[in-house]
Design a protein around this motif. Structure first.
Motif, short mmCIF file in Angstrom:
data_model
loop_
_atom_site.label_atom_id
_atom_site.label_comp_id
_atom_site.label_asym_id
_atom_site.label_seq_id
_atom_site.Cartn_x
_atom_site.Cartn_y
_atom_site.Cartn_z
N TRP A 1 0.72 -1.17 -0.15
CA TRP A 1 0.04 0.02 0.06
C TRP A 1 0.91 1.33 0.12
CZ3 TRP A 1 -4.75 -0.48 -1.39
CH2 TRP A 1 -5.45 -1.60 -1.38
N ASN A 2 2.09 0.94 0.28
CA ASN A 2 3.20 2.34 0.01
C ASN A 2 3.69 2.67 -1.22
OD1 ASN A 2 2.91 2.58 3.12
ND2 ASN A 2 4.45 1.07 3.16
N LYS A 3 3.00 1.64 -2.34
CA LYS A 3 3.51 1.70 -3.73
C LYS A 3 2.54 2.08 -4.52
CE LYS A 3 5.16 -1.35 -7.37
NZ LYS A 3 5.46 -2.81 -7.69
N TRP A 4 2.75 2.98 -5.75
CA TRP A 4 1.95 3.27 -6.59
C TRP A 4 1.58 2.09 -7.61
CZ3 TRP A 4 2.76 4.11 -12.12
CH2 TRP A 4 1.67 4.48 -12.80
N ARG A 5 0.41 1.67 -7.55
CA ARG A 5 -0.01 0.49 -8.62
C ARG A 5 -1.04 1.16 -9.45
NH1 ARG A 5 -1.67 -4.06 -4.69
NH2 ARG A 5 -2.32 -2.34 -3.63
N PRO A 6 -0.68 1.15 -10.77
CA PRO A 6 -1.73 1.88 -11.77
C PRO A 6 -3.03 1.44 -11.73
CG PRO A 6 0.21 1.35 -12.77
CD PRO A 6 0.49 0.80 -11.50
N SER A 7 -3.52 -0.01 -11.79
CA SER A 7 -4.80 -0.60 -11.76
C SER A 7 -5.45 -0.21 -10.58
CB SER A 7 -4.97 -2.24 -11.91
OG SER A 7 -4.06 -2.23 -13.32
N VAL A 8 -4.96 -0.21 -9.45
CA VAL A 8 -5.50 0.02 -8.01
C VAL A 8 -5.70 1.53 -7.95
CG1 VAL A 8 -5.40 -0.23 -5.62
CG2 VAL A 8 -4.37 -1.94 -7.02
N SER A 9 -4.74 2.30 -8.26
CA SER A 9 -4.75 3.76 -7.97
C SER A 9 -5.96 4.51 -8.87
CB SER A 9 -3.50 4.49 -8.57
OG SER A 9 -3.49 4.63 -9.92
N ILE A 10 -6.39 3.82 -10.08
CA ILE A 10 -7.53 4.35 -10.89
C ILE A 10 -8.65 4.27 -9.70
CG2 ILE A 10 -9.15 3.67 -12.33
CD1 ILE A 10 -6.86 2.67 -14.12
N CYS A 11 -8.86 3.37 -9.03
CA CYS A 11 -10.07 3.34 -8.21
C CYS A 11 -9.88 4.03 -6.85
CB CYS A 11 -10.50 1.79 -8.01
SG CYS A 11 -10.53 0.81 -9.57
N MET A 12 -8.78 4.57 -6.68
CA MET A 12 -8.57 5.49 -5.49
C MET A 12 -8.74 6.80 -5.57
SD MET A 12 -5.38 3.44 -4.10
CE MET A 12 -5.12 4.35 -2.42
N GLN A 13 -8.76 7.29 -6.92
CA GLN A 13 -9.28 8.73 -7.24
C GLN A 13 -10.49 9.27 -6.67
OE1 GLN A 13 -6.66 10.41 -8.70
NE2 GLN A 13 -5.57 8.30 -9.01
N GLU A 14 -10.44 10.39 -6.00
CA GLU A 14 -11.37 11.18 -5.29
C GLU A 14 -12.48 11.62 -6.25
OE1 GLU A 14 -10.60 14.01 -2.60
OE2 GLU A 14 -9.52 12.46 -1.09
N ASP A 15 -11.89 11.79 -7.52
CA ASP A 15 -12.92 12.62 -8.61
C ASP A 15 -13.07 11.77 -10.09
OD1 ASP A 15 -10.11 12.57 -9.22
OD2 ASP A 15 -10.20 14.57 -10.28
N LEU A 16 -13.01 10.39 -9.46
CA LEU A 16 -13.26 9.35 -10.79
C LEU A 16 -14.02 8.33 -9.96
CD1 LEU A 16 -12.76 8.73 -13.75
CD2 LEU A 16 -10.67 7.36 -12.83
N ARG A 17 -15.26 8.06 -10.28
CA ARG A 17 -15.97 6.76 -9.97
C ARG A 17 -15.83 5.89 -10.93
NH1 ARG A 17 -20.65 5.62 -6.62
NH2 ARG A 17 -21.77 3.78 -7.59
N VAL A 18 -15.50 4.55 -10.58
CA VAL A 18 -15.53 3.65 -11.49
C VAL A 18 -16.47 2.61 -11.06
CG1 VAL A 18 -13.75 1.79 -12.55
CG2 VAL A 18 -12.92 3.96 -11.85
N ASP A 19 -17.40 2.34 -11.99
CA ASP A 19 -18.47 1.34 -11.65
C ASP A 19 -18.11 -0.19 -12.11
OD1 ASP A 19 -20.83 2.92 -10.99
OD2 ASP A 19 -19.89 3.99 -12.88
N ARG A 20 -17.33 -0.12 -12.98
CA ARG A 20 -16.82 -1.44 -13.67
C ARG A 20 -15.34 -1.52 -14.21
NH1 ARG A 20 -19.72 -4.80 -18.35
NH2 ARG A 20 -19.48 -2.89 -19.47
N PHE A 21 -14.59 -2.52 -13.76
CA PHE A 21 -13.19 -2.54 -14.27
C PHE A 21 -12.61 -3.96 -15.24
CE2 PHE A 21 -8.90 -0.69 -13.20
CZ PHE A 21 -8.15 -1.47 -14.35
#
Length: 532
Positions: free
Chosen positions: A24-44
């Protein structure tokens, strides 16, 4: 808002990490997409190979922890070689065709940060082609101390939505159009629209272009400018090859265009590559294409469609990859109807057809072209010449009036400016010089009126030049009589009414047919140009 679906590859390196809390201390692109406050992802939709199933399950669980509303849909996509462009593109294309996209009710983002470079390129191409109906998504870590969220940016491939890019495209297009016009600030709206269309076609297509218009309207110059523009854009590497088809006759036409092998005919002392092969990787301009014979037309058509042709006397075909621009001052539609131009070749050329107006139809463009011709004279002769104000106004008043015929179009204008510039001794063209030139142009155009016998409608320039003036006068009288008669026999009786009584045989039609054959003419050729 529409539900949002993200589609992307599992990052076998970037998304990987130790299976403990330290990840959790590392930037992981696929996980970070779903951690954005201004981006709601309904399906990945998470694409991955069978070998990385465990990593995909871990990433799916972590996404569920940070974004419980996101449905992760793993999709196995195996490649024998993930760096093989053909395999990767083909399998992604199959996926795109089979996936039930619904852009009317869902939004889509295509993640291009993960996966091999080949996979990223293929996702870009499929999105650009709208097989994947979404926008591109880029993610990256934030600068500074390590943290897992990072940043994201969506890219819409509709470049018209980006003001600065759209402006630059518009400026580049305007510059290209100006280049095609030799930098002349033309004022005729129809001509300017046509040049804009030619610029778009030249930049986006390798299909043949057909330029129609009277002699001297600028077809050759425009074709060369198209070539120079495409070469500047690295779209052509070969030469510009210009051919006046009116100068090619008989067997020599085939040899000149398609080449020949040594010994193919008497005088073929060595191999000749031919003009088509000389134009390989470049641009071939066939001016006055309507003058080509039907056999040459058939060979040109095959060369356009397949890039192959058979040189004279050769056992194997030659190849040439060229862009074709054809020019003509004839009505090819009428020639097709008359059977003198192949309809299949015309259909192939008629995709992009542009009719260049003569100078008399563009009188508002005379003034900027006048300045252009003065600049050309200065470059050519190393001596700059200008008009004084009164002389310029007088010349333009005449040139833009109906009194000026401009039968030779821009060639007439160029010759006129060259004469005045050459004959001046002070560097300034004055009113007296203009007066003399106006008189000279009037005399030349009157001479044209006197020599206009109508033969140019049925004979090309090369054949007319081969007829001596006495025979031309006689032929013009015969042709005029034929046009006024309803049949070959009637024309023969009219022409030979005096001499027919002195002969035993009075086959006037046969006598007239043989006379016309001396000049390569048939009755049908003349009747097609008869009034009414």
């Amino acid at each position: 808002m529409k539900p949002l679906t993200v589609l992307g590859f599992l990052g076998s390196t970037l998304d990987a990490g130790k299976f403990d809390a330290g990840r959790w201390n590392k930037w992981r692109p696929s996980v970070s997409i779903c951690m954005q406050e201004d981006l709601r992802v309904d399906r990945f939709i998470l694409l991955h190979g069978s070998y990385h199933r465990r990593l995909a399950e871990t990433v799916a669980r972590d996404i569920a922890d940070v974004s419980p509303e996101t449905e992760v849909v793993p999709h196995i996509l195996d490649f024998d070689d993930a760096w093989d462009f053909e395999e990767v593109y083909g399998k992604l294309l199959d996926f795109a065709r089979d996936f039930p996209f619904d852009p009317d009710t869902h939004d889509y983002l295509v993640h291009i940060t993960t996966g091999t470079h080949v996979a990223q390129i293929c996702l870009f191409l499929l999105t650009e082609a709208r097989y994947l109906p979404g926008r591109l998504l880029q993610t990256q870590p934030q600068r500074g101390a390590p943290q897992p969220v990072g940043t994201w940016n969506a890219i819409d491939l509709d470049l018209s939505r980006y003001d600065s890019i759209a402006t630059r495209f518009a400026e580049a297009s305007a510059d290209s159009a100006s280049f095609l016009k030799s930098g002349i600030e033309t004022r005729n709206p129809a001509f300017n629209r046509m040049i804009g269309e030619i610029e778009q076609v030249a930049m986006r297509s390798r299909a043949p272009i057909l330029l129609m218009g009277p002699t001297g309207a600028g077809k050759s110059q425009l074709a060369r400018k198209v070539y120079e523009l495409k070469k500047l854009r690295h779209q052509l590497a070969g030469p510009f090859v210009e051919v006046n088809c009116a100068t090619l006759k008989g067997d020599s036409a085939t040899s000149a265009l398609f080449g020949h092998r040594k010994g193919a005919f008497t005088g073929a002392a060595q191999d000749r590559p031919g003009l088509l092969r000389s134009a390989d990787k470049g641009l071939l301009f066939l001016d006055e294409i309507g003058e080509l014979g039907l056999d040459e037309q058939a060979m040109i058509l095959r060369a356009i469609e397949e890039g192959r042709f058979l040189p004279v006397g050769a056992d194997s075909e030659a190849k040439s990859d060229f862009q074709l621009i054809a020019g003509t001052n004839r009505n090819l539609v009428e020639q097709v109807r008359a059977g003198s131009f192949r309809d299949d070749l015309f259909a192939r050329l008629n995709l992009w057809t542009f009719s260049l107006p003569g100078l008399a139809e563009r009188r508002e463009d005379i003034e900027p072209n006048l300045d252009y011709e003065l600049e050309r004279f200065a470059e050519r002769e190393g001596s700059r010449v200008t008009f004084n104000r009164e002389a310029r106004e007088r010349y333009l008043a005449f040139a833009e009036s109906p009194e000026a015929k401009w039968r030779g179009n821009f060639r007439d204008l160029a010759a006129s400016i060259t004469r005045m510039a050459t004959l001046n001794t002070t560097g300034r063209i004055d009113s007296d010089a203009v007066k003399l030139e106006i008189g000279r142009l009037g005399f030349l155009w009157q001479a044209d009126d006197r020599s206009a016998d109508g033969l140019e409608q049925i004979l090309d320039a090369g054949r007319l030049a081969a007829i001596d003036p006495f025979d031309r006068a006689q032929l013009a009288f015969v042709v005029g009589t034929c046009r006024s008669c309803r049949s070959l026999s009637e024309a023969g009786r009219t022409l030979f009414t005096v001499s027919r009584d002195l002969r035993k045989s009075t086959n006037d039609a046969d006598r007239l047919r043989k006379y016309l054959a001396r000049f390569g003419l048939e009755w049908a050729d003349i009747r097609q140009t008869a009034a009414g």
